[in-house]
Scaffold this motif. Structure first.
Motif, PDB file in Angstrom:
ATOM      1  N   TYR A  23     -30.138 -21.174  27.173  1.00 50.30           N
ATOM      2  CA  TYR A  23     -30.474 -19.907  26.709  1.00 50.30           C
ATOM      3  C   TYR A  23     -31.266 -19.099  27.675  1.00 50.30           C
ATOM      4  CZ  TYR A  23     -32.199 -16.189  23.776  1.00 50.30           C
ATOM      5  OH  TYR A  23     -32.591 -14.721  23.326  1.00 50.30           O
ATOM      6  N   ARG A  24     -32.332 -19.671  28.231  1.00 49.33           N
ATOM      7  CA  ARG A  24     -33.294 -18.815  28.793  1.00 49.33           C
ATOM      8  C   ARG A  24     -32.992 -18.278  30.125  1.00 49.33           C
ATOM      9  NH1 ARG A  24     -36.912 -22.142  25.800  1.00 49.33           N
ATOM     10  NH2 ARG A  24     -38.141 -20.837  24.328  1.00 49.33           N
ATOM     11  N   LYS A  49     -28.955 -10.528  23.982  1.00 47.90           N
ATOM     12  CA  LYS A  49     -28.730 -11.793  24.496  1.00 47.90           C
ATOM     13  C   LYS A  49     -28.853 -12.625  23.354  1.00 47.90           C
ATOM     14  CE  LYS A  49     -30.429 -14.983  27.945  1.00 47.90           C
ATOM     15  NZ  LYS A  49     -31.261 -15.312  28.726  1.00 47.90           N
ATOM     16  N   GLU A  50     -29.881 -12.646  22.412  1.00 51.46           N
ATOM     17  CA  GLU A  50     -30.178 -13.476  21.066  1.00 51.46           C
ATOM     18  C   GLU A  50     -28.989 -13.415  20.538  1.00 51.46           C
ATOM     19  OE1 GLU A  50     -33.076 -13.432  17.136  1.00 51.46           O
ATOM     20  OE2 GLU A  50     -34.137 -13.241  19.215  1.00 51.46           O
ATOM     21  N   GLU A  51     -28.434 -12.150  19.914  1.00 52.50           N
ATOM     22  CA  GLU A  51     -27.188 -12.056  19.286  1.00 52.50           C
ATOM     23  C   GLU A  51     -25.913 -12.512  19.649  1.00 52.50           C
ATOM     24  OE1 GLU A  51     -26.645  -8.529  16.847  1.00 52.50           O
ATOM     25  OE2 GLU A  51     -28.777  -7.688  17.242  1.00 52.50           O
ATOM     26  N   PHE A  53     -26.055 -15.029  21.596  1.00 55.39           N
ATOM     27  CA  PHE A  53     -25.931 -16.565  21.706  1.00 55.39           C
ATOM     28  C   PHE A  53     -25.751 -17.182  20.091  1.00 55.39           C
ATOM     29  CE2 PHE A  53     -28.399 -20.810  21.427  1.00 55.39           C
ATOM     30  CZ  PHE A  53     -28.029 -21.189  22.569  1.00 55.39           C
ATOM     31  N   SER A  54     -26.391 -16.411  19.266  1.00 53.66           N
ATOM     32  CA  SER A  54     -26.088 -16.435  17.909  1.00 53.66           C
ATOM     33  C   SER A  54     -24.630 -16.596  17.448  1.00 53.66           C
ATOM     34  CB  SER A  54     -26.862 -15.748  16.984  1.00 53.66           C
ATOM     35  OG  SER A  54     -28.570 -15.986  17.141  1.00 53.66           O
ATOM     36  N   ALA A  55     -23.959 -15.592  18.090  1.00 47.33           N
ATOM     37  CA  ALA A  55     -22.503 -15.436  17.696  1.00 47.33           C
ATOM     38  C   ALA A  55     -21.813 -16.429  18.351  1.00 47.33           C
ATOM     39  CB  ALA A  55     -22.048 -14.117  18.419  1.00 47.33           C
ATOM     40  N   CYS A  56     -22.065 -17.033  19.447  1.00 50.03           N
ATOM     41  CA  CYS A  56     -21.654 -18.189  20.218  1.00 50.03           C
ATOM     42  C   CYS A  56     -21.755 -19.371  19.215  1.00 50.03           C
ATOM     43  CB  CYS A  56     -22.051 -18.534  21.762  1.00 50.03           C
ATOM     44  SG  CYS A  56     -21.609 -17.297  22.657  1.00 50.03           S
ATOM     45  N   VAL A  57     -22.909 -19.584  18.942  1.00 48.22           N
ATOM     46  CA  VAL A  57     -23.130 -20.967  18.134  1.00 48.22           C
ATOM     47  C   VAL A  57     -22.510 -20.839  16.715  1.00 48.22           C
ATOM     48  CG1 VAL A  57     -25.128 -21.879  16.691  1.00 48.22           C
ATOM     49  CG2 VAL A  57     -25.416 -21.274  19.005  1.00 48.22           C
ATOM     50  N   ARG A  58     -22.239 -19.753  16.152  1.00 47.96           N
ATOM     51  CA  ARG A  58     -21.630 -19.656  14.706  1.00 47.96           C
ATOM     52  C   ARG A  58     -20.213 -19.983  14.921  1.00 47.96           C
ATOM     53  NH1 ARG A  58     -24.903 -14.941  13.905  1.00 47.96           N
ATOM     54  NH2 ARG A  58     -23.540 -13.684  14.538  1.00 47.96           N
ATOM     55  N   ARG A  59     -19.625 -19.191  16.070  1.00 49.33           N
ATOM     56  CA  ARG A  59     -18.048 -19.281  16.452  1.00 49.33           C
ATOM     57  C   ARG A  59     -17.523 -20.830  16.723  1.00 49.33           C
ATOM     58  NH1 ARG A  59     -14.518 -17.268  21.601  1.00 49.33           N
ATOM     59  NH2 ARG A  59     -15.727 -19.179  22.419  1.00 49.33           N
ATOM     60  N   GLU A  60     -18.532 -21.602  17.204  1.00 48.24           N
ATOM     61  CA  GLU A  60     -18.131 -22.888  17.695  1.00 48.24           C
ATOM     62  C   GLU A  60     -18.512 -23.824  16.488  1.00 48.24           C
ATOM     63  OE1 GLU A  60     -17.078 -23.743  20.876  1.00 48.24           O
ATOM     64  OE2 GLU A  60     -16.974 -21.585  20.858  1.00 48.24           O
ATOM     65  N   TYR A 110     -34.051 -24.254  21.345  1.00 47.74           N
ATOM     66  CA  TYR A 110     -34.642 -23.175  21.196  1.00 47.74           C
ATOM     67  C   TYR A 110     -35.134 -22.707  19.818  1.00 47.74           C
ATOM     68  CZ  TYR A 110     -32.851 -23.011  25.765  1.00 47.74           C
ATOM     69  OH  TYR A 110     -32.437 -23.473  27.067  1.00 47.74           O
ATOM     70  N   GLY A 111     -35.120 -23.454  18.922  1.00 46.34           N
ATOM     71  CA  GLY A 111     -35.796 -22.946  17.520  1.00 46.34           C
ATOM     72  C   GLY A 111     -35.001 -22.155  16.784  1.00 46.34           C
ATOM     73  N   GLU A 112     -35.616 -21.521  15.840  1.00 43.12           N
ATOM     74  CA  GLU A 112     -34.987 -20.396  15.107  1.00 43.12           C
ATOM     75  C   GLU A 112     -34.592 -19.472  15.970  1.00 43.12           C
ATOM     76  OE1 GLU A 112     -37.400 -19.545  11.466  1.00 43.12           O
ATOM     77  OE2 GLU A 112     -37.574 -21.612  11.122  1.00 43.12           O
TER      78      GLU A 112
END
Length: 216
Positions: A23-24, A49-51, A53-60, A110-112
């Protein structure tokens, strides 16, 4: 190009870059270039970038749980239900190594809020496996007493944890990083390994054959 198509291209590119770089260190410029879009357009569609990454995590995560659920036929015999679920899990993680790396390695680091998304995925997988084990226990209750709910929950958590570990071990990039030679195990082999461990154990439990420490 329709917005949903362009968004999917951006997410595909982001999953690949995040899985490879983390992520970083992942660059929004690299993601935009790989997606064939401008960086301002990526920000316009996915905000930050945070959103992203979150969208990628949710989709996968949603894709993985959908693959497992769709493979489990409620009308099939108990062993076939578990076998199909395991095969679907390992087939999906093998077919989407970047997505699995994102979920299993990057998002947990990367935590919450990313770790919470992965925790929700894991709980959904545990719920599916808990239901499979509970139904197996009910079907065998005529021969032996059913397993207690607490034990079923523990078995489900153990099975999901073993599946996650085995999927990481079977990943081709993990093999290369560890210096292991030869082809990584196929999804069929990985599912068979875990099925033998899990089903033999469940069979013993349902027939009253429990392990106990020897008395000293």
């Amino acid at each position: 190009m329709p917005r949903e198509v362009r968004t999917r291209q951006m997410l595909d590119a982001a999953v690949e870059v995040f899985a490879r770089c983390g992520y970083r260190t992942a660059s929004m410029d690299e993601i935009a270039e790989l997606a064939g879009a401008s960086k301002p357009l990526v920000y316009l569609y996915l905000n930050s970038k945070e959103e992203l990454f979150s969208a990628c995590v949710r989709r996968e995560a949603e894709a993985l749980i959908a693959a497992v659920r769709s493979a489990v036929d409620p009308g099939a015999p108990a062993d076939r239900r578990l076998w199909n679920g395991l095969r679907a899990f390992f087939a999906h993680t093998a077919a989407h190594p970047d997505g699995w790396a994102l979920l299993h390695c990057q998002a947990r680091t990367y935590g919450e809020p990313f770790a919470l998304e992965v925790a929700r995925l894991r709980q959904q997988l545990v719920d599916v496996v808990t239901d499979l084990i509970a139904r197996t226990a009910r079907e065998g209750a005529e021969q032996e007493c059913a397993l207690p709910e607490r034990e079923i929950a523990g078995l489900a958590h153990a099975l999901v944890g073993a599946a996650e570990s085995l999927a990481g071990w079977a990943d081709s990039r993990s093999c290369e990083a560890a210096g292991r030679t030869g082809a990584p195990p196929s999804e069929q082999e990985a599912a068979g390994t875990l099925m033998n461990l899990a089903w033999a154990g469940l069979g013993n439990l349902m027939n009253g054959r429990r392990w106990a420490p020897a008395r000293s």
